[in-house]
Design a protein around this motif. Structure first.
Motif, PDB file in Angstrom:
ATOM      1  N   LEU A 109       0.829  -1.219   0.211  1.00  0.00           N
ATOM      2  CA  LEU A 109       0.190   0.207   0.650  1.00  0.00           C
ATOM      3  C   LEU A 109       0.760   1.453   0.088  1.00  0.00           C
ATOM      4  O   LEU A 109       0.662   2.087  -0.343  1.00  0.00           O
ATOM      5  CB  LEU A 109      -0.735   0.019   0.960  1.00  0.00           C
ATOM      6  N   VAL A 167      -7.889  -2.645  -1.033  1.00  0.00           N
ATOM      7  CA  VAL A 167      -7.875  -1.219  -0.482  1.00  0.00           C
ATOM      8  C   VAL A 167      -7.824  -0.297  -1.579  1.00  0.00           C
ATOM      9  O   VAL A 167      -8.302   1.199  -1.509  1.00  0.00           O
ATOM     10  CB  VAL A 167      -6.666  -1.453   0.505  1.00  0.00           C
ATOM     11  N   HIS A 168      -6.238  -0.493  -1.984  1.00  0.00           N
ATOM     12  CA  HIS A 168      -6.148   0.734  -2.918  1.00  0.00           C
ATOM     13  C   HIS A 168      -7.486   1.128  -3.800  1.00  0.00           C
ATOM     14  O   HIS A 168      -7.627   2.201  -4.833  1.00  0.00           O
ATOM     15  CB  HIS A 168      -4.736   0.599  -3.859  1.00  0.00           C
ATOM     16  N   THR A 170     -10.224   0.509  -4.213  1.00  0.00           N
ATOM     17  CA  THR A 170     -11.644   1.146  -3.460  1.00  0.00           C
ATOM     18  C   THR A 170     -11.204   2.746  -3.433  1.00  0.00           C
ATOM     19  O   THR A 170     -11.915   3.164  -2.997  1.00  0.00           O
ATOM     20  CB  THR A 170     -11.696  -0.066  -1.974  1.00  0.00           C
ATOM     21  N   LYS A 171     -10.045   3.279  -2.312  1.00  0.00           N
ATOM     22  CA  LYS A 171      -9.319   3.934  -2.585  1.00  0.00           C
ATOM     23  C   LYS A 171      -9.898   5.005  -3.648  1.00  0.00           C
ATOM     24  O   LYS A 171     -10.320   6.593  -2.719  1.00  0.00           O
ATOM     25  CB  LYS A 171      -8.168   4.019  -1.594  1.00  0.00           C
ATOM     26  N   GLY A 174     -13.102   5.740  -4.256  1.00  0.00           N
ATOM     27  CA  GLY A 174     -14.110   5.781  -3.620  1.00  0.00           C
ATOM     28  C   GLY A 174     -13.707   7.632  -4.259  1.00  0.00           C
ATOM     29  O   GLY A 174     -15.027   8.255  -3.492  1.00  0.00           O
ATOM     30  N   GLN A 175     -13.021   8.037  -4.127  1.00  0.00           N
ATOM     31  CA  GLN A 175     -12.665   9.976  -4.403  1.00  0.00           C
ATOM     32  C   GLN A 175     -13.340  10.097  -5.592  1.00  0.00           C
ATOM     33  O   GLN A 175     -14.058  10.935  -5.641  1.00  0.00           O
ATOM     34  CB  GLN A 175     -11.415  10.112  -4.983  1.00  0.00           C
ATOM     35  N   GLY A 184     -18.828   6.719   1.401  1.00  0.00           N
ATOM     36  CA  GLY A 184     -18.237   4.914   2.268  1.00  0.00           C
ATOM     37  C   GLY A 184     -19.175   4.342   1.822  1.00  0.00           C
ATOM     38  O   GLY A 184     -20.546   4.374   1.687  1.00  0.00           O
ATOM     39  N   GLY A 218     -15.865   4.880   6.307  1.00  0.00           N
ATOM     40  CA  GLY A 218     -14.837   5.226   5.396  1.00  0.00           C
ATOM     41  C   GLY A 218     -15.073   4.039   4.372  1.00  0.00           C
ATOM     42  O   GLY A 218     -16.741   3.801   4.247  1.00  0.00           O
ATOM     43  N   TRP A 219     -14.757   3.541   3.517  1.00  0.00           N
ATOM     44  CA  TRP A 219     -14.889   2.492   2.351  1.00  0.00           C
ATOM     45  C   TRP A 219     -13.925   1.196   3.059  1.00  0.00           C
ATOM     46  O   TRP A 219     -14.527  -0.182   2.808  1.00  0.00           O
ATOM     47  CB  TRP A 219     -13.687   2.618   1.146  1.00  0.00           C
ATOM     48  N   THR A 220     -13.325   0.972   3.699  1.00  0.00           N
ATOM     49  CA  THR A 220     -12.550  -0.029   4.610  1.00  0.00           C
ATOM     50  C   THR A 220     -12.013   0.255   5.939  1.00  0.00           C
ATOM     51  O   THR A 220     -12.016   0.658   6.119  1.00  0.00           O
ATOM     52  CB  THR A 220     -11.173  -0.787   3.559  1.00  0.00           C
TER      53      THR A 220
END
Length: 248
Positions: A109, A167-168, A170-171, A174-175, A184, A218-220
Motif C-alpha cells: 500500500l 484497499v487501493h 476502493t480508495k 471512493g474518490q 463511504g 469510510g470504505w475499508t
C-alpha cells in the motif's frame, strides 16, 4: 545446472564482469534507485528507460549495459523496493504470521505501483526471498511438512496482495464516487438497498435493507483485514492439529 537468467544473476551479483576497461560510471543499484524514485513520484506511467537515463544523467542506451530491457528493470525494482521483513523475536508462529502478513500488505500500500508487479513472477530476488525464508523459519517447529509450509507462505502472500489491491482500488473509486455523494460504505449500502430488486437479489437486498453497512466508517476497515487473516490462520492451526492427531 540451470543457467541463471541475466536479470537474476544481476540481482544476486553473480553476473560475470570483465576487469578490462575504465571503471563503469553506473551500477545496477544506482539505476534501480532512480527508477524507484520515479515510480514513487509518478507511478509506472512515468517510468521509461529515457526517464531513468535522464535521472542518472546518461544517454538511454547507456542503461542497457546494466539492464537488458524495461521489463528486466521492473523485475529488479519489484525486489529492491521491498523493505526488510519483521523480526520474529519471541513471537509464537501465529502471532508472527499475522505481523508478517500485515507488514507485507502495508508495504504494498505504501508503494501502489508494486501491486501490478508482485504477482507477475515468483520471487527470485534476495529481498522477496528473505521474506519467504523468515515465514518458513517461523513454521519450523510446527507439524506441517515442507510442502505445506510453502503453501502457507503462498496463501498469506496472496492474501496480502489481494487485500492491498482491494484497499487501493476502493480508495481510488471512493474518490470518484464521493463527487456523486457516495462517501463511504454506509452510503454505498443505502444505494444498493435502493436499486436491488428483492425478487432477483433476495439475500443481498435483505442484508442492505437491514442496514448491514450502516456502521461502517469510510470504505475499508482494519476489522475486515483481520477477519480474513484470522480465517486463514485458524485453518493453518486446524491443519497443524490434524497433523499432530489432536482434536481441532
Amino acid at each position: 545446472m540451470v543457467e541463471l537468467p541475466p536479470v537474476v544473476a544481476r540481482m544476486w551479483g553473480r553476473e560475470h564482469s570483465s576487469r578490462r576497461g575504465p571503471k563503469p560510471r553506473l551500477d545496477l543499484a544506482t539505476i534501480t534507485a532512480a527508477a524507484i524514485e520515479i515510480a514513487d513520484t509518478e507511478g509506472l506511467a512515468g517510468l521509461s528507460m529515457s526517464s531513468v537515463a535522464a535521472q542518472v544523467g546518461v544517454a538511454p542506451m547507456a542503461l542497457y549495459r546494466y539492464v537488458g530491457s524495461k521489463d528486466e528493470l521492473l523485475t529488479v525494482m519489484s525486489d529492491s523496493a521491498v523493505p526488510s521483513p519483521p523480526e520474529q523475536g519471541e513471537l509464537p508462529w501465529r502471532d508472527y504470521l499475522a505481523v508478517w502478513t500485515r507488514a507485507n500488505r502495508d508495504f504494498l500500500l505504501s508503494r501502489p505501483w508494486l501491486l501490478s508487479l508482485q504477482g507477475l513472477t515468483p520471487p527470485m530476488g534476495p529481498r522477496r526471498l528473505y521474506w519467504l525464508d523468515r515465514l518458513l523459519d517461523a513454521l519450523g517447529d510446527t507439524t506441517l511438512d515442507d510442502g505445506e509450509k510453502f503453501n502457507v507462505a503462498t496463501a498469506l502472500t496472496g492474501y496480502a496482495l489481494t487485500d492491498a489491491t482491494l484497499v487501493h482500488a476502493t480508495k481510488a473509486a471512493g474518490q470518484e464516487l464521493a463527487a456523486a455523494g457516495v462517501k463511504g460504505a454506509t452510503d454505498y449500502g443505502e444505494v444498493l438497498a435502493e436499486v436491488l430488486d428483492p425478487a432477483t437479489y433476495p439475500v443481498l437486498s435483505a442484508m442492505m435493507r437491514s442496514g448491514l453497512l450502516k456502521e461502517s466508517e469510510g470504505w475499508t476497515e482494519d476489522a475486515d483485514f483481520l477477519f480474513g487473516l484470522n480465517l486463514l490462520l485458524d485453518g493453518i492451526e486446524a491443519l497443524m492439529a490434524r497433523r499432530a492427531g489432536r482434536p481441532e
